[in-house]
Design an enzyme around this catalytic site. Sequence first.
Site, PDB file in Angstrom:
ATOM      1  N   THR A   1       0.808  -1.214   0.000  1.00  0.00           N
ATOM      2  CA  THR A   1       0.000   0.000   0.000  1.00  0.00           C
ATOM      3  C   THR A   1       0.840   1.262   0.000  1.00  0.00           C
ATOM      4  OG1 THR A   1       0.004   0.005   2.403  1.00  0.00           O
ATOM      5  CG2 THR A   1      -1.813  -1.144   1.320  1.00  0.00           C
TER       6      THR A   1
ATOM      7  N   GLY B   1      -8.734   6.578   5.656  1.00  0.00           N
ATOM      8  CA  GLY B   1      -8.420   5.216   5.206  1.00  0.00           C
ATOM      9  C   GLY B   1      -8.920   4.987   3.795  1.00  0.00           C
TER      10      GLY B   1
ATOM     11  N   GLU C   1      -9.743   0.108   0.701  1.00  0.00           N
ATOM     12  CA  GLU C   1     -10.743  -0.783   0.122  1.00  0.00           C
ATOM     13  C   GLU C   1     -11.807  -0.067  -0.695  1.00  0.00           C
ATOM     14  OE1 GLU C   1     -11.199  -4.149   2.797  1.00  0.00           O
ATOM     15  OE2 GLU C   1     -10.186  -2.992   4.329  1.00  0.00           O
TER      16      GLU C   1
HETATM   17 MO1  MOS Z   1      -8.843  -6.194   4.190  1.00  0.00          MO
HETATM   18  S1  MOS Z   1     -10.198  -7.484   3.326  1.00  0.00           S
HETATM   19  O1  MOS Z   1      -9.536  -5.805   5.676  1.00  0.00           O
HETATM   20  O2  MOS Z   1      -7.381  -7.020   4.281  1.00  0.00           O
END
Ligand code: MOS
Length: 713
Positions: free
Chosen positions: A473, A667, A670
């Site tokens: 990331t 954050g 996702e």
């Molecule tokens: Mo993520 S699915 O919380 O690694």
Amino acid sequence: MTTTTGTLTTAGSVGSAHVRVEGRAKVTGAARYAADLPFAELAHGWMVLSTVARGRVRSVESAPVLAMPGVLTVLHHGNAPRVDGDYVGTLGRPDPIVACFQDDHVPCAGWPVALVVAQTPEQAREAAEALAVQYDEESHDVAFYAGRPGTYTPENSPMLQAETLKGDMEAELAASAVVVDAEYTTPQEHHHALEPHAATARWEGGRLEVVDSNQGSMWVADELAKLFSLDPASVRVRSEHVGGGFGSKGVRPHQVCAVMAATVLHRPVRVVLTRRQMFTAVGYRSPTTQRVRLGADADGRLRALDHQAQNLTSRVHEFVEQSASIGRVMYDADAHHTVHRVVPLDVATPTWMRAPGEAPGSFALESALDELAEKCGVDPIVLRSRNEPVTGPVSGLPFSSRNVLACFREGARRFGWADRDPRPGLRREGRWLLGTGTAAATYPSGAAPSTAAVTAEADGTFTVRISAADIGTGARTALTLIAADALEVRPDRVRVRIADSDFGPAMIAGGSMGTRSWGWAVMTAVDELQDQLALGGDIPPEGITVRSDTSAAVAALAAKERHSFGAQFAEVAVDTSSGEVRVRRMLGIFAAGRIVNPLTAHSQFVGGMTWGISMALHEEAVRDQASGSHVSADLAGYHFAANADVPLVEADWVDDPDADDPVGIKGIGEIGIVGAAAAIANAVWHATGVRHRHLPIRPDRVLLSGSRDIASG
Ligand code: MOS
């Protein structure tokens, strides 16, 4: 995008694009991953997985295999060390698949039944493939469909709100001028990180040391300590570089096998999973069936929202894909019902996979919203603005911030939404029908307690130690920028060391909560360090170290509906003669807190959106009902988006700092995938006039459905 290295200023690193601090090490091969590190006397374990979907292991015929070159041992339920899988870990009870070789029970195809250990990986593989395992097979059932017998509503738990209900659903539906009632399905999908799961275990000076590829070294250390009944202080797990995780890299059978074999053989043992093994051994995203009922007044204002989601789980562990939870945040209605149901089958247990719940849930709900917009004759963005809640629709809590409409405004402007003719099936370019679609995105924005240590070194540099995980990331770089700003120094004077359980408890890289939680701990430690440095005096040779713990601060956070939001836009071209769907461009605009590093944040969003293309058009794991196993369980047979499938994908963000976070972070891990598949499906409808409620939108499905192709006559 420009890259600054902070050479001129001593602040402002956060918010400036910065290449990964470990980027050179990664591209030159200097960075060592879990299966790269050399160890003297290293032995190699190869897992053997069951070929039957249900039954018992009758015998493991080790003798011929033990005579093969280099073979050191064969572990199985008859001789493996005992472990204790009866505990509650950081994220609940473990999937029993990690308690390897404890009995002869086989609950699914691909269940670990033996580990062959040899001097080299080639010898281990050869022997593992030669190992004869006899089974007493029992009949299995892996058929998943809506309303399957055996489906139940799970109990609520701290990690799960199974069902929410307010108002009179049937009365509001009956009173609605417009009703959408549709069933959507999403298939089983897999998170195959570029780097397969790999662990090396050894006993060193009375301590268990594991070099692993995971999303939380402290997390895995804690689980291994519990499984092997060890003093937590005697377990050390490191995972300095990780080539992707996406929810699959917690404690898994490979670490347990490596520890067992290292214990038995008194030498280091490495276990690496193959792609094929990853299809059952590391979890996956469950298929879902979802029924969505929306009732609205003629202008599109919702009176009723009902989202009923169903997923499968194994017979040994309950995993709930929380697809219905998205409506609890996105839209209010006088009658509001969300429920998750689950059905156990003879399959491996699914697990978290990037945006668990929200990814499949948003496909259903955001498709249904588009269907409602069509029926009401209201623009899809206008429809969403008419249903924008003031407080959490179910919780009643205030939003920490909710800038979803700002995302739609900015996205619509940049995408060119204003000129859109809402009628479907009108735009033709040669053999292609063209369409555009949009969908909303959201994902929870949380913080979890973490600890960090910051050292002021005698040479004027600073060292941060935190058991964070950088699974690709850019977390290590983000923490470097955060620490540099807090310390008011250039990033090149800050060294961030991560992914070592000896650094103490910290949040895992999960739930889009890592960087926020770790950043908070780093900020807190820096604050205290600066208080100490302000007292003056020389820095001793060992430096001055301050440790932080954010447990109290995180617990004191006011109760709010804390989420990131976004708006997804897609343009597609559909060839109705071949059934091919091509995404031509995508735009995602996100309101996801303060962006620490625009360079890697952009990659995160684009990566999620790209996965959304894959989810919409390609990904689908198929199970053979007769054998209970996957068909084509490899990356040749499991289709996913490749370069040629991915056009211009653009991502950007609006200003949305979280006022309750020391850095303003929310954050971003996702949310990029959330809503992406719905935007594409909605664009396919706009192109063809046909709703695709089942993913992926394969060519055969497009062909079978035909199109309301008004233009071609
Ligand atoms: Mo993520 S699915 O919380 O690694």
